[in-house]
Structure formats: structure tokens, C-alpha cells
Design a protein around this motif. Sequence first.
Motif, mmCIF file in Angstrom:
data_model
loop_
_atom_site.group_PDB
_atom_site.id
_atom_site.type_symbol
_atom_site.label_atom_id
_atom_site.label_comp_id
_atom_site.label_asym_id
_atom_site.label_seq_id
_atom_site.Cartn_x
_atom_site.Cartn_y
_atom_site.Cartn_z
ATOM 1 N N SER A 1 -6.329 12.166 -7.214
ATOM 2 C CA SER A 1 -6.958 11.497 -8.354
ATOM 3 C C SER A 1 -6.464 12.017 -9.696
ATOM 4 O O SER A 1 -6.679 11.368 -10.726
ATOM 5 C CB SER A 1 -8.476 11.641 -8.265
ATOM 6 O OG SER A 1 -8.848 13.004 -8.370
ATOM 7 N N SER B 1 0.846 -1.190 0.000
ATOM 8 C CA SER B 1 0.000 0.000 0.000
ATOM 9 C C SER B 1 0.882 1.241 0.000
ATOM 10 O O SER B 1 1.983 1.234 0.556
ATOM 11 C CB SER B 1 -0.901 0.027 1.237
ATOM 12 O OG SER B 1 -1.757 -1.087 1.288
ATOM 13 N N CYS C 1 7.001 3.612 -4.166
ATOM 14 C CA CYS C 1 5.805 4.244 -4.715
ATOM 15 C C CYS C 1 6.220 5.549 -5.406
ATOM 16 O O CYS C 1 7.127 6.246 -4.937
ATOM 17 C CB CYS C 1 4.837 4.524 -3.572
ATOM 18 S SG CYS C 1 3.306 5.338 -4.052
ATOM 19 N N MET D 1 0.084 7.137 -10.857
ATOM 20 C CA MET D 1 0.866 6.555 -9.770
ATOM 21 C C MET D 1 1.554 5.294 -10.269
ATOM 22 O O MET D 1 1.061 4.613 -11.170
ATOM 23 C CB MET D 1 -0.040 6.204 -8.590
ATOM 24 C CG MET D 1 -0.810 7.369 -7.995
ATOM 25 S SD MET D 1 0.252 8.574 -7.172
ATOM 26 C CE MET D 1 0.904 7.598 -5.823
ATOM 27 N N LYS E 1 -6.860 8.074 -1.095
ATOM 28 C CA LYS E 1 -5.571 8.566 -1.575
ATOM 29 C C LYS E 1 -4.497 7.496 -1.415
ATOM 30 O O LYS E 1 -3.395 7.755 -0.908
ATOM 31 C CB LYS E 1 -5.182 9.870 -0.879
ATOM 32 C CG LYS E 1 -6.119 11.017 -1.214
ATOM 33 C CD LYS E 1 -5.586 12.375 -0.818
ATOM 34 C CE LYS E 1 -5.609 12.582 0.666
ATOM 35 N NZ LYS E 1 -5.204 13.986 1.022
ATOM 36 N N THR E 2 -4.825 6.303 -1.872
ATOM 37 C CA THR E 2 -3.942 5.156 -1.700
ATOM 38 C C THR E 2 -3.866 4.362 -2.999
ATOM 39 O O THR E 2 -4.874 4.196 -3.695
ATOM 40 C CB THR E 2 -4.452 4.249 -0.564
ATOM 41 O OG1 THR E 2 -4.480 5.004 0.655
ATOM 42 C CG2 THR E 2 -3.542 3.045 -0.372
ATOM 43 N N VAL E 3 -2.661 3.887 -3.291
ATOM 44 C CA VAL E 3 -2.449 2.991 -4.417
ATOM 45 C C VAL E 3 -1.926 1.661 -3.871
ATOM 46 O O VAL E 3 -1.181 1.642 -2.882
ATOM 47 C CB VAL E 3 -1.488 3.604 -5.462
ATOM 48 C CG1 VAL E 3 -0.119 3.852 -4.870
ATOM 49 C CG2 VAL E 3 -1.412 2.756 -6.702
ATOM 50 N N SER F 1 -3.805 -1.033 -8.315
ATOM 51 C CA SER F 1 -5.128 -0.420 -8.219
ATOM 52 C C SER F 1 -5.008 0.835 -7.369
ATOM 53 O O SER F 1 -3.992 1.053 -6.708
ATOM 54 C CB SER F 1 -6.136 -1.399 -7.607
ATOM 55 O OG SER F 1 -5.759 -1.783 -6.296
ATOM 56 N N ARG F 2 -6.051 1.633 -7.405
ATOM 57 C CA ARG F 2 -6.028 2.862 -6.625
ATOM 58 C C ARG F 2 -7.404 3.117 -6.025
ATOM 59 O O ARG F 2 -8.429 2.766 -6.610
ATOM 60 C CB ARG F 2 -5.579 4.046 -7.478
ATOM 61 C CG ARG F 2 -6.495 4.401 -8.626
ATOM 62 C CD ARG F 2 -5.832 5.418 -9.581
ATOM 63 N NE ARG F 2 -5.537 6.674 -8.896
ATOM 64 C CZ ARG F 2 -4.663 7.571 -9.363
ATOM 65 N NH1 ARG F 2 -3.999 7.337 -10.481
ATOM 66 N NH2 ARG F 2 -4.459 8.688 -8.708
ATOM 67 N N ARG G 1 4.705 9.101 -7.605
ATOM 68 C CA ARG G 1 3.643 9.950 -8.128
ATOM 69 C C ARG G 1 4.211 10.822 -9.228
ATOM 70 O O ARG G 1 5.242 11.470 -9.039
ATOM 71 C CB ARG G 1 3.050 10.838 -7.029
ATOM 72 C CG ARG G 1 1.809 11.606 -7.493
ATOM 73 C CD ARG G 1 1.419 12.704 -6.543
ATOM 74 N NE ARG G 1 2.223 13.909 -6.765
ATOM 75 C CZ ARG G 1 1.857 15.132 -6.398
ATOM 76 N NH1 ARG G 1 0.701 15.305 -5.773
ATOM 77 N NH2 ARG G 1 2.639 16.166 -6.616
ATOM 78 N N ASN H 1 -9.079 6.457 -4.834
ATOM 79 C CA ASN H 1 -8.895 7.907 -4.784
ATOM 80 C C ASN H 1 -9.484 8.515 -3.510
ATOM 81 O O ASN H 1 -8.952 9.506 -3.003
ATOM 82 C CB ASN H 1 -9.514 8.557 -6.012
ATOM 83 C CG ASN H 1 -8.743 8.246 -7.282
ATOM 84 O OD1 ASN H 1 -7.535 7.992 -7.250
ATOM 85 N ND2 ASN H 1 -9.443 8.242 -8.409
#
Length: 115
Positions: free
Chosen positions: A30, A21, A95, A34, A76-78, A70-71, A97, A73
Amino acid sequence: QVQLVESGGGLVQPGGSLRLSCAASGSFFSLYAMGWYRQAPGKQRELVARISSGGITNYADSVKGRFTISRDNAKKTVYLQMNSLKPEDTAVYYCNREGPRGNNWGQGTQVTVSS
């Protein structure tokens, strides 16, 4: 300044699964693509999986069919779901961005696949 905090790494046997995570701070999560990258000892950092703001995904050939990005929104987690793990998946996973002023990185989380 956006912060990315990874979690979920650890030691797993070959064939096992882990879910990573990455929680992001800041606004407009969003709007940004990512990604998950990894770096094994003595090797360059490589892209593992990417998800666009619209949910389009891309994977490295080495993980296709085994990993899923997956994400969420709202949170606010991928995520990176990793199945059928192999010893060659051992690395520090980062991770990423794709921000308006360049890439932002987390601190990384270690994944070790070993019996």
C-alpha cells in the motif's frame, strides 16, 4: 525481492474489453505507487496509467476515458480495466512498482486487439 505477476491478457476484437491484474509479493504494498506500461513492437515502453499510494490516478492521453486503473491493497493487486479497445492498444503490458530502490517490473502480458 518483490515479484509482480501479470495476468488477463489475450486476443480481443476492436471495441472489446479486458481486465489485467498484477499480483505483488512482499510487504508494504500500500505504500508504493503502481503503474501499467506497454510496449508495442518497434516502439519504446510507455506509461499507460499510474496510481499513487493514496489512490490518485494518471493516464496517458491515448487511453483517457477508456482505461481505469485501480488497486486492492488487501489483495496486493493492481488492475487495469480496458474498454473500447483499439488495434493500436496492441502491446505487451507490464506492471510496475515504484519501489524504494528503483522500479520493479513484471514479466508482461500480451494484449492483441484484432478482428
